[in-house]
Design an enzyme around this catalytic site. Structure first.
Site, short mmCIF file in Angstrom:
data_model
loop_
_atom_site.label_atom_id
_atom_site.label_comp_id
_atom_site.label_asym_id
_atom_site.label_seq_id
_atom_site.Cartn_x
_atom_site.Cartn_y
_atom_site.Cartn_z
N GLU A 198 0.86 -1.19 0.00
CA GLU A 198 0.00 0.00 0.00
C GLU A 198 0.90 1.25 0.00
O GLU A 198 1.91 1.29 0.69
CB GLU A 198 -0.88 -0.01 1.26
CG GLU A 198 -1.89 1.13 1.30
CD GLU A 198 -2.82 1.05 2.51
OE1 GLU A 198 -2.42 0.51 3.56
OE2 GLU A 198 -3.96 1.56 2.40
N LYS B 122 -9.86 1.45 -2.57
CA LYS B 122 -10.14 1.02 -1.18
C LYS B 122 -11.59 1.30 -0.82
O LYS B 122 -12.06 2.45 -0.91
CB LYS B 122 -9.19 1.76 -0.24
CG LYS B 122 -9.13 1.23 1.18
CD LYS B 122 -8.01 1.98 1.94
CE LYS B 122 -7.71 1.39 3.29
NZ LYS B 122 -6.51 2.03 3.89
N CYS C 2 -5.73 -3.03 2.72
CA CYS C 2 -5.50 -2.77 4.14
C CYS C 2 -6.77 -2.88 4.99
O CYS C 2 -7.23 -3.98 5.27
CB CYS C 2 -4.80 -1.42 4.30
SG CYS C 2 -3.86 -1.33 5.83
N1 LIG Z 1 -4.03 1.38 7.43
C1 LIG Z 1 -5.17 0.74 7.26
O1 LIG Z 1 -5.87 0.95 6.29
C2 LIG Z 1 -5.67 -0.26 8.23
C3 LIG Z 1 -4.99 -0.47 9.52
O2 LIG Z 1 -3.87 -0.03 9.79
C4 LIG Z 1 -5.74 -1.28 10.48
O3 LIG Z 1 -6.83 -1.75 10.14
O4 LIG Z 1 -5.29 -1.47 11.60
#
Ligand SMILES: NC(=O)CC(=O)C(=O)O
Length: 311
Positions: free
Chosen positions: A75, A145, A186
């Site tokens: 990411e 996302k 994520c």
């Molecule tokens: N950074 C993200 O999108 C998610 C995350 O860090 C988490 O769910 O914990």
């Protein structure tokens, strides 16, 4: 304020199969067996976008030399993670320089590239977007996302992606060597329903570029990967940037691959590195045959997903 319990069917805009309304039994004829070599590239990301991209491209070529056929990046591999950076680092897809570099890397290396994510600007909005390029350099799909990372853990971390970003509105799967791979980014991994829809679509693997942090990483990173793999009986891969302790948002690292039994097959630490691993989707069939929960579901009892709707 009144709350009404509402029963809804899990129906979603699936890019590969937009017209198909989903039923709740898993399809049995979905997964073709295939073997391929995957590479998960955990690169360090700094302030210099061109350097970040060049570094990722170099690692794509190195992974190819080690036999990888599908190479995945983390990411925000071209931008530091932070709402203060997204607009400055954002590009249009596919006409921005990062897209051009990924297209060229995929074509020159002759591999499928899952291009982690970049901040994308599109029609005056900003997204956290993953691109997928085939080995001829064609853009196969994009995933934006779906669930923005808005959390507040006192003494831990506060983050509000929605201050700058807009959420995507489609679930994304793509085919590679005859098998289906589902994409999430994520925070998306925390939403089981999304993963379940991709499994129902016939995915044998779920791939998540991600960047957990030092609060949620130790608690949930491996747990979520194993939970999704075990519940849905498929391969799960998470690809993180490497840790930079001087960054404003310090990432957890620990890119990993979990097999359909829920076993962690390979996991990095916080340093830059690459996981190379053979993926055999026959394991998906084996697990599903030996523990056949997919056809043992009591859909007569819980065919629908209930949620409480605010009115
Ligand atoms: N950074 C993200 O999108 C998610 C995350 O860090 C988490 O769910 O914990």
């Amino acid at each position: 304020m009144l709350f009404f319990p509402v029963q809804v069917f899990l129906i979603s805009p699936l890019k590969q199969n937009a017209t198909k309304s989903l039923v709740h039994n898993f399809s049995t004829s979905e997964a073709l067996s295939a073997c391929f070599k995957i590479a998960l590239i955990q690169v360090k990301v700094g302030m210099d976008k061109a350097k970040n991209v060049a570094n990722a491209v170099k690692e794509i070529h190195k992974a190819k030399e080690k036999g990888a056929q599908l190479v995945a990046l983390p990411e925000f591999f071209n931008s530091p993670y932070g709402t203060q950076y997204f607009k400055e680092y954002a590009e249009e897809i596919p006409c921005g320089p990062t897209s051009a570099a990924l297209k060229c890397a995929a074509l020159e290396a002759g591999v499928c590239v899952v291009g982690g994510t970049i901040p994308e600007c599109r029609r005056k909005k900003f997204y956290n977007t993953c691109t997928v390029w085939d080995e001829k350099g064609n853009l196969v799909t994009v995933h934006r996302k779906l669930h923005l990372f808005d959390i507040d853990i006192p003494g831990g971390i506060r983050f509000k992606e929605s201050e700058v970003l807009t959420a995507g509105d489609e679930i994304t799967t793509f085919c590679f060597k005859g098998i289906k791979i589902g994409l999430g980014i994520c925070y998306d991994v925390r939403f089981f329903e999304m993963a379940q829809l991709m499994a129902k679509e016939g995915c044998s693997m779920l791939l998540y570029p991600g960047a957990f942090n030092l609060t949620t990483g130790p608690m949930h990173w491996e747990l979520l990967a194993r939970a999704r793999a075990n519940d849905l009986q498929l391969w799960v891969a998470f690809v993180s940037p490497a840790r930079d302790n001087s960054a404003k948002y310090v990432v957890w690292g620990h890119s990993l691959i979990v097999n359909p039994w829920g076993k962690v097959m390979k996991m990095l630490d916080e340093y830059p590195g690459t996981i190379i691993m053979d993926i055999d989707t026959k394991v998906v069939e084996d697990v599903r045959r030996q523990i056949p929960v997919r056809c043992q579901r009591r859909t007569d009892i819980y065919d629908t997903v209930g949620y409480v709707k605010k009115n």
